[in-house]
Write a protein that holds these residues in place. Structure first.
Motif, PDB file in Angstrom:
ATOM      1  N   ALA A   1       0.791  -1.248   0.051  1.00 48.12           N
ATOM      2  CA  ALA A   1       0.041  -0.118   0.146  1.00 48.12           C
ATOM      3  C   ALA A   1       0.695   1.200   0.074  1.00 48.12           C
ATOM      4  N   ASP A   2       0.425   2.389  -0.654  1.00 49.35           N
ATOM      5  CA  ASP A   2       1.160   3.569  -0.715  1.00 49.35           C
ATOM      6  C   ASP A   2       1.137   4.359   0.688  1.00 49.35           C
ATOM      7  N   ALA A   3      -0.024   4.069   1.562  1.00 49.42           N
ATOM      8  CA  ALA A   3       0.080   4.652   2.668  1.00 49.42           C
ATOM      9  C   ALA A   3      -0.754   3.634   3.572  1.00 49.42           C
ATOM     10  N   ARG A   4      -0.724   3.917   4.851  1.00 49.62           N
ATOM     11  CA  ARG A   4      -1.364   3.115   5.952  1.00 49.62           C
ATOM     12  C   ARG A   4      -1.921   4.001   7.007  1.00 49.62           C
ATOM     13  N   VAL A   5      -3.358   3.995   7.178  1.00 47.56           N
ATOM     14  CA  VAL A   5      -3.927   5.096   8.078  1.00 47.56           C
ATOM     15  C   VAL A   5      -4.866   4.173   9.065  1.00 47.56           C
ATOM     16  N   ARG A   6      -5.058   4.736  10.327  1.00 50.57           N
ATOM     17  CA  ARG A   6      -6.058   4.239  11.131  1.00 50.57           C
ATOM     18  C   ARG A   6      -6.998   5.237  11.590  1.00 50.57           C
ATOM     19  N   ILE A   7      -8.250   4.629  12.019  1.00 46.46           N
ATOM     20  CA  ILE A   7      -9.087   5.350  12.685  1.00 46.46           C
ATOM     21  C   ILE A   7      -8.918   5.197  14.158  1.00 46.46           C
ATOM     22  N   PRO A   8      -9.028   6.542  14.754  1.00 43.97           N
ATOM     23  CA  PRO A   8      -8.386   6.414  16.198  1.00 43.97           C
ATOM     24  C   PRO A   8      -9.532   5.865  17.099  1.00 43.97           C
ATOM     25  N   LEU A   9      -9.359   4.890  18.024  1.00 41.56           N
ATOM     26  CA  LEU A   9     -10.301   4.175  18.733  1.00 41.56           C
ATOM     27  C   LEU A   9      -9.898   4.385  20.304  1.00 41.56           C
ATOM     28  N   VAL A  10     -10.693   4.559  21.333  1.00 39.17           N
ATOM     29  CA  VAL A  10     -10.481   4.426  22.460  1.00 39.17           C
ATOM     30  C   VAL A  10      -9.372   3.289  22.990  1.00 39.17           C
ATOM     31  N   PRO A  11      -8.493   3.419  24.114  1.00 40.85           N
ATOM     32  CA  PRO A  11      -7.680   2.132  24.256  1.00 40.85           C
ATOM     33  C   PRO A  11      -8.686   1.051  24.900  1.00 40.85           C
ATOM     34  N   GLY A  12      -8.184  -0.294  24.294  1.00 42.25           N
ATOM     35  CA  GLY A  12      -8.909  -1.369  24.420  1.00 42.25           C
ATOM     36  C   GLY A  12      -9.766  -1.714  23.342  1.00 42.25           C
ATOM     37  N   ALA A  13     -10.206  -0.844  22.487  1.00 40.87           N
ATOM     38  CA  ALA A  13     -10.956  -1.125  21.576  1.00 40.87           C
ATOM     39  C   ALA A  13     -10.204  -1.681  20.483  1.00 40.87           C
ATOM     40  N   ARG A  14     -10.621  -3.039  19.847  1.00 35.13           N
ATOM     41  CA  ARG A  14      -9.928  -3.436  18.719  1.00 35.13           C
ATOM     42  C   ARG A  14     -10.177  -2.929  17.399  1.00 35.13           C
ATOM     43  N   SER A  15     -11.427  -3.024  16.967  1.00 35.33           N
ATOM     44  CA  SER A  15     -11.871  -2.319  15.687  1.00 35.33           C
ATOM     45  C   SER A  15     -13.146  -2.205  15.567  1.00 35.33           C
ATOM     46  N   LEU A  16     -13.413  -1.629  14.346  1.00 39.07           N
ATOM     47  CA  LEU A  16     -15.070  -1.199  14.120  1.00 39.07           C
ATOM     48  C   LEU A  16     -15.567  -2.183  12.964  1.00 39.07           C
ATOM     49  N   ASN A  17     -16.635  -2.250  13.087  1.00 43.52           N
ATOM     50  CA  ASN A  17     -17.529  -3.001  12.058  1.00 43.52           C
ATOM     51  C   ASN A  17     -17.028  -2.427  10.615  1.00 43.52           C
ATOM     52  N   LEU A  18     -16.770  -3.199   9.652  1.00 44.49           N
ATOM     53  CA  LEU A  18     -16.147  -2.677   8.421  1.00 44.49           C
ATOM     54  C   LEU A  18     -16.935  -1.689   7.629  1.00 44.49           C
ATOM     55  N   ALA A  19     -18.462  -1.986   7.629  1.00 42.11           N
ATOM     56  CA  ALA A  19     -19.107  -0.951   7.140  1.00 42.11           C
ATOM     57  C   ALA A  19     -19.187   0.344   7.735  1.00 42.11           C
ATOM     58  N   VAL A  20     -19.199   0.386   9.004  1.00 42.13           N
ATOM     59  CA  VAL A  20     -19.012   1.608   9.965  1.00 42.13           C
ATOM     60  C   VAL A  20     -17.664   2.191   9.627  1.00 42.13           C
TER      61      VAL A  20
END
Length: 153
Positions: free
Chosen positions: A112-131
């Motif tokens: 990938a040309d770049a890698r980005v993440r959506i910030p979450l509160v500590p302890g949260a693993r991930s969001l639902n893909l559609a969200v």
């Protein structure tokens, strides 16, 4: 703006994503095999009245996908250091999302040309893909100047 799903596993997520893309005027790409029926008939049925308004391109491999899309491939991943709100998106970027259960393989991550993440509160693993697609697409669309929040009213 483009959104790509790498080997999607859950048809309901893909249907919700198609609806979101239709509302934002974005294109869809499916990379590699999906874990469910992706025939035109199945996509029309799952996407209801929105599927016809979303350009959908299928790519048999990641290499074929990478060769076909213009602009940068921006991978949304929990393993990224760059936060979504700190990244400067371009209008021709393609946002790439991995499988619901496993993300993307290391080789795709590295390519990938770049890698980005959506910030979450500590302890949260991930969001639902559609969200996650909805959040990232909104941020990318506004950041790139493709549309202002006023233009989405």
């Amino acid at each position: 703006m483009n959104v790509a799903l790498f080997q999607p596993e859950i048809p309901q997520n893909t249907a919700a994503i198609l609806r979101t893309l239709a509302c934002f005027g974005a294109s869809a790409h499916i990379v590699g095999p999906a874990a469910f029926d992706l025939s035109d008939r199945a996509v029309r049925r799952a996407g209801l009245d929105y599927a016809a308004s979303v350009p959908l391109t299928r790519h048999p491999t990641f290499d074929a996908f990478k060769a076909a899309v213009p602009g940068r491939i921006v991978l949304l991943t929990t393993r990224a250091d760059t936060l979504l709100h700190d990244f400067a998106f371009h209008e021709d970027d393609t946002l790439l999302f991995g499988q619901e259960s496993a993300g993307v393989p290391d080789a795709v991550h590295a390519a990938a040309d770049a890698r980005v993440r959506i910030p979450l509160v500590p302890g949260a693993r991930s969001l639902n893909l559609a969200v996650a697609v909805g959040i990232a697409l909104m941020a990318a669309t506004v950041s790139s100047g493709a549309v202002t929040t006023r233009g989405l009213e």
